[in-house]
Motif scaffolding. Structure first.
Motif, PDB file in Angstrom:
ATOM      1  N   GLU A   1     -15.989  10.313   6.300  1.00 61.60           N
ATOM      2  CA  GLU A   1     -15.508  11.660   6.015  1.00 61.60           C
ATOM      3  C   GLU A   1     -13.994  11.753   6.182  1.00 61.60           C
ATOM      4  N   TYR A   2     -13.481  11.163   7.260  1.00 57.71           N
ATOM      5  CA  TYR A   2     -12.030  11.150   7.472  1.00 57.71           C
ATOM      6  C   TYR A   2     -11.306  10.693   6.205  1.00 57.71           C
ATOM      7  N   ILE A   3     -11.718   9.542   5.690  1.00 59.21           N
ATOM      8  CA  ILE A   3     -10.973   8.908   4.610  1.00 59.21           C
ATOM      9  C   ILE A   3     -11.143   9.672   3.308  1.00 59.21           C
ATOM     10  N   LYS A   4     -12.327  10.237   3.064  1.00 55.48           N
ATOM     11  CA  LYS A   4     -12.520  11.061   1.875  1.00 55.48           C
ATOM     12  C   LYS A   4     -11.628  12.299   1.919  1.00 55.48           C
ATOM     13  N   ILE A   5     -11.480  12.874   3.113  1.00 54.76           N
ATOM     14  CA  ILE A   5     -10.605  14.044   3.254  1.00 54.76           C
ATOM     15  C   ILE A   5      -9.141  13.634   3.102  1.00 54.76           C
ATOM     16  N   TYR A   6      -8.755  12.504   3.735  1.00 54.58           N
ATOM     17  CA  TYR A   6      -7.395  12.001   3.525  1.00 54.58           C
ATOM     18  C   TYR A   6      -7.093  11.870   2.032  1.00 54.58           C
ATOM     19  N   SER A   7      -7.982  11.198   1.311  1.00 55.97           N
ATOM     20  CA  SER A   7      -7.751  10.896  -0.104  1.00 55.97           C
ATOM     21  C   SER A   7      -7.671  12.166  -0.933  1.00 55.97           C
ATOM     22  N   SER A   8      -8.556  13.123  -0.666  1.00 53.45           N
ATOM     23  CA  SER A   8      -8.594  14.354  -1.457  1.00 53.45           C
ATOM     24  C   SER A   8      -7.342  15.193  -1.251  1.00 53.45           C
TER      25      SER A   8
ATOM     26  N   LYS B   1       0.823  -1.199   0.000  1.00 56.60           N
ATOM     27  CA  LYS B   1       0.000   0.000   0.000  1.00 56.60           C
ATOM     28  C   LYS B   1       0.866   1.260   0.000  1.00 56.60           C
ATOM     29  N   LYS B   2       0.416   2.265  -0.743  1.00 57.37           N
ATOM     30  CA  LYS B   2       1.167   3.515  -0.895  1.00 57.37           C
ATOM     31  C   LYS B   2       0.759   4.552   0.141  1.00 57.37           C
ATOM     32  N   TYR B   3      -0.497   4.495   0.573  1.00 58.23           N
ATOM     33  CA  TYR B   3      -1.035   5.489   1.504  1.00 58.23           C
ATOM     34  C   TYR B   3      -1.539   4.801   2.767  1.00 58.23           C
ATOM     35  N   ILE B   4      -1.479   5.550   3.888  1.00 60.98           N
ATOM     36  CA  ILE B   4      -1.897   5.010   5.179  1.00 60.98           C
ATOM     37  C   ILE B   4      -2.784   6.022   5.878  1.00 60.98           C
ATOM     38  N   GLY B   5      -3.893   5.539   6.443  1.00 59.43           N
ATOM     39  CA  GLY B   5      -4.738   6.371   7.292  1.00 59.43           C
ATOM     40  C   GLY B   5      -4.919   5.687   8.636  1.00 59.43           C
ATOM     41  N   PHE B   6      -5.079   6.480   9.694  1.00 60.01           N
ATOM     42  CA  PHE B   6      -5.288   5.940  11.038  1.00 60.01           C
ATOM     43  C   PHE B   6      -6.675   6.327  11.530  1.00 60.01           C
ATOM     44  N   ILE B   7      -7.418   5.353  12.035  1.00 59.75           N
ATOM     45  CA  ILE B   7      -8.751   5.578  12.591  1.00 59.75           C
ATOM     46  C   ILE B   7      -8.828   4.880  13.945  1.00 59.75           C
ATOM     47  N   ASP B   8      -9.358   5.557  14.956  1.00 59.97           N
ATOM     48  CA  ASP B   8      -9.527   4.941  16.270  1.00 59.97           C
ATOM     49  C   ASP B   8     -10.695   3.962  16.261  1.00 59.97           C
ATOM     50  N   ALA B   9     -10.581   2.903  17.052  1.00 61.48           N
ATOM     51  CA  ALA B   9     -11.617   1.867  17.103  1.00 61.48           C
ATOM     52  C   ALA B   9     -12.808   2.277  17.954  1.00 61.48           C
ATOM     53  N   ASP B  10     -12.696   3.371  18.712  1.00 58.58           N
ATOM     54  CA  ASP B  10     -13.792   3.776  19.597  1.00 58.58           C
ATOM     55  C   ASP B  10     -14.638   4.885  18.979  1.00 58.58           C
ATOM     56  N   ASN B  11     -14.627   4.988  17.654  1.00 58.91           N
ATOM     57  CA  ASN B  11     -15.406   6.017  16.968  1.00 58.91           C
ATOM     58  C   ASN B  11     -16.883   5.611  16.924  1.00 58.91           C
ATOM     59  N   PHE B  12     -17.745   6.460  17.437  1.00 60.72           N
ATOM     60  CA  PHE B  12     -19.174   6.148  17.523  1.00 60.72           C
ATOM     61  C   PHE B  12     -19.929   6.472  16.234  1.00 60.72           C
ATOM     62  N   PHE B  13     -19.268   7.117  15.269  1.00 63.38           N
ATOM     63  CA  PHE B  13     -19.982   7.636  14.109  1.00 63.38           C
ATOM     64  C   PHE B  13     -19.359   7.100  12.815  1.00 63.38           C
ATOM     65  N   PRO B  14     -19.957   6.060  12.213  1.00 62.25           N
ATOM     66  CA  PRO B  14     -19.432   5.534  10.945  1.00 62.25           C
ATOM     67  C   PRO B  14     -19.323   6.599   9.857  1.00 62.25           C
ATOM     68  N   GLY B  15     -20.262   7.548   9.860  1.00 60.72           N
ATOM     69  CA  GLY B  15     -20.203   8.621   8.865  1.00 60.72           C
ATOM     70  C   GLY B  15     -18.967   9.476   9.011  1.00 60.72           C
ATOM     71  N   ALA B  16     -18.506   9.671  10.265  1.00 57.28           N
ATOM     72  CA  ALA B  16     -17.284  10.443  10.495  1.00 57.28           C
ATOM     73  C   ALA B  16     -16.069   9.705   9.952  1.00 57.28           C
ATOM     74  N   VAL B  17     -16.057   8.374  10.100  1.00 56.57           N
ATOM     75  CA  VAL B  17     -14.966   7.565   9.537  1.00 56.57           C
ATOM     76  C   VAL B  17     -14.903   7.754   8.020  1.00 56.57           C
TER      77      VAL B  17
ATOM     78  N   ILE C   1      -6.776  16.410  10.362  1.00 60.87           N
ATOM     79  CA  ILE C   1      -8.094  17.019  10.220  1.00 60.87           C
ATOM     80  C   ILE C   1      -8.422  17.821  11.468  1.00 60.87           C
ATOM     81  N   LEU C   2      -8.880  19.057  11.262  1.00 63.67           N
ATOM     82  CA  LEU C   2      -9.289  19.942  12.349  1.00 63.67           C
ATOM     83  C   LEU C   2     -10.803  20.118  12.272  1.00 63.67           C
ATOM     84  N   TRP C   3     -11.515  19.611  13.277  1.00 56.71           N
ATOM     85  CA  TRP C   3     -12.975  19.706  13.301  1.00 56.71           C
ATOM     86  C   TRP C   3     -13.398  20.963  14.049  1.00 56.71           C
TER      87      TRP C   3
END
Length: 231
Positions: A184-191, A166-182, A205-207
């Protein structure tokens, strides 16, 4: 996605730190924007095809330790199909084998979602051997296995992502309560990675507000822990 182009930057040694870029649209549509094609425009549209290309080369690393299985399934649900989830667990094995429960839950979910995945336990002796062979023995403890810690789990995930090409790496915490936020994270990473001019780029990302669950209540904190401590 429609995203503001970076305007200001600070250089520290060989590293260039850009200011915050505003996200104007998570979905900017499929048609071409002739109106916004001017090189002098301050907003850039990243087409869905380019985002998918980045995601197909991206691993999403999920460190986990004794989290609720439903939360983990929610995180997996929010990860775009093209990405490779890599779950690095440091959950307990005794008296209840939480790692086996996580493995079964992920396998069951990904079978229905027809999704590839990788899961590994941080204390696996095969992983320790791999780090020994790559001359990274200082990540090991006195017993010869990988030390406890989220950072160590993230490093394990990086090594596994490299192993799977894999060329790119993203980190996501396992205790995220909002699948939609996950998602969004990855779409922003990719863009933002699609706009990068260097092969060595990182996105944070700054929320405006990032809800946390505290004592069974939602608390809308202005800043996250990493922003408060690291920045």
């Amino acid at each position: 996605m429609r995203i503001e182009l970076p305007r200001e930057a600070e250089r520290f040694g060989s590293n260039l730190f850009y200011g915050v870029q505003k996200i104007y649209e998570l979905d900017a549509g499929s048609s071409q924007d002739t109106e916004f094609s001017s090189p002098f425009h301050v907003v850039q549209k990243v087409p869905a095809e380019k985002i998918y290309e980045i995601e197909s080369q991206m691993a999403i690393i999920i460190p986990i330790k004794n989290e609720r299985l439903k939360l983990l399934e929610g995180v997996l649900c929010g990860i775009p199909h093209a990405c490779l989830p890599i779950v690095v667990s440091n959950s307990t094995r005794e008296p209840t084998d939480r790692f086996r429960m996580e493995s079964n839950a992920i396998d069951n979910y990904c079978r229905f979602a027809k999704k590839r995945y990788v899961i590994a336990h941080q204390k696996d002796t095969a992983l320790a051997y791999a780090f020994q062979k790559t001359s990274y023995a200082n990540i090991l403890d006195e017993e010869g296995v990988i030390k406890n810690g989220k950072a160590e789990g993230m490093i394990v995930g990086i090594l596994l992502a490299k192993h799977f090409g894999k060329k790119y790496i993203g980190f996501i915490d396992a205790d995220n309560f909002f699948p939609g936020a996950v998602y969004e994270y990855i779409k922003i990473y990719s863009s933002t990675l699609a706009l990068a001019n260097s092969n060595y780029a990182m996105t944070r990302i700054l929320w405006h507000s990032k809800p946390k669950v505290i004592d069974s209540h939602l608390f809308f904190a202005k800043w996250g822990r990493v922003t408060r401590i690291t920045n």
